[in-house]
Design a protein around this motif. Structure first.
Motif, short mmCIF file in Angstrom:
data_model
loop_
_atom_site.label_atom_id
_atom_site.label_comp_id
_atom_site.label_asym_id
_atom_site.label_seq_id
_atom_site.Cartn_x
_atom_site.Cartn_y
_atom_site.Cartn_z
N CYS A 81 50.72 78.05 66.43
CA CYS A 81 50.05 79.37 66.43
C CYS A 81 50.78 80.29 67.42
O CYS A 81 50.95 81.49 67.17
CB CYS A 81 48.57 79.26 66.78
N CYS A 179 42.82 84.70 70.76
CA CYS A 179 42.31 84.77 69.38
C CYS A 179 40.79 84.66 69.47
O CYS A 179 40.26 84.05 70.40
CB CYS A 179 42.84 83.60 68.57
N CYS A 182 39.94 80.60 69.64
CA CYS A 182 41.16 79.95 70.13
C CYS A 182 40.92 78.44 70.22
O CYS A 182 39.87 77.99 70.70
CB CYS A 182 41.54 80.50 71.50
S1 SF4 Z 1 45.09 82.48 71.47
FE1 SF4 Z 1 44.81 80.27 71.14
S2 SF4 Z 1 44.70 80.02 68.89
FE2 SF4 Z 1 45.55 82.06 69.31
S3 SF4 Z 1 47.74 81.80 69.29
FE3 SF4 Z 1 47.13 81.56 71.42
S4 SF4 Z 1 46.77 79.38 71.69
FE4 SF4 Z 1 46.86 79.74 69.48
#
Ligand code: SF4
Length: 245
Positions: A81, A179, A182
């Protein structure tokens, strides 16, 4: 971080060399994030480059679509991700900027707002290091964490001084603008996010059921939905745990 970097750049009159890079993760992001980035860029009069992951067929990709295709969620050991949706798209900006410079050798200082307090892994990160992956024969890229040793209080004091708007997710109690769901977020943060993002939560639950792979080993995203569907929804409480990354 941006306010700090702008101040340092102004001391040597090089603000015009700063470019803001934003990797947009689409629906995974909190609403208003992209607009806020644009607002901050405008506040400082800086160029903004927004990138999205692009599929081989040229279409813009989405994190959830990617999860559907792979049949798996990202994890701490398979953290695509970040690599596929942030690092690599931002690498395209680095290439673009070095080409634009027309110089035989370009030097790029890649500033990131990561802080030691945010997680054990971030604490271990060196505040300055050569970015070997992005560097080449004609390009030197260094990663710098200008606020690595800052406390949370220092960050908020600086934001107040800067006069820029912060995202509303902080006002509802989210300690981080990651996110919306997340993989590293503590359960309480996922429940709080779920309260404010029910449609996306339902979509995550649908994807989890469809691919038959838990959101993460210790937590199915369905559990977040269940917690919110109780007659008396689970209380969120203060989010004290840091992101387990
Ligand atoms: S916020 Fe969390 S889910 Fe989103 S890209 Fe970063 S690590 Fe991945």
């Amino acid at each position: 971080m941006l306010d700090h970097v702008v101040e340092l750049a102004d001391r040597v009159n090089v603000r015009d060399r700063i470019v803001i890079a934003h990797a947009d993760l689409g629906e995974a992001e909190w609403p208003g994030t992209r607009e806020l980035v644009a607002e901050h860029a405008a506040h400082y009069g800086l160029r903004l480059e927004v990138v999205r992951r692009v599929r081989q067929d040229g279409e813009v990709d989405s994190l959830l679509e990617y999860v559907r295709r792979r049949g798996k969620w990202p994890s701490s050991t398979q953290r695509w991700c970040t690599s596929d949706f942030k690092r690599d798209p931002i690498g395209r900006i680095v290439t673009k900027l070095s080409r634009e410079s027309g110089l035989a050798e370009t030097r790029i200082l890649n500033c990131l707002g990561l802080r030691a307090e945010e997680s054990p892994a971030r604490k271990k990160k060196p505040p300055f290091e050569r970015n070997k992956r992005s560097s080449s024969k004609t390009r030197i890229v260094d990663n710098w964490l200008p606020i690595h040793d800052w406390t949370l209080d220092q960050v908020w004091s600086r934001i107040r001084l800067a006069g820029t708007r912060h995202h509303w997710a902080y006002d509802i109690g989210m300690p981080r603008l990651s996110c919306r769901f997340c993989i590293f977020a503590p359960k309480a943060a996922l429940i709080l996010s779920g309260q404010h993002n029910r449609d996306l939560l339902n979509e995550y639950v649908r994807v989890e059921k469809q691919i038959g792979h838990r959101f993460r080993k210790d937590l199915a995203i369905t559990e977040i939905q269940n917690a919110l569907n109780q007659p008396v929804p689970e209380a969120v409480g203060a989010i004290t745990d840091c992101w387990n990354m």
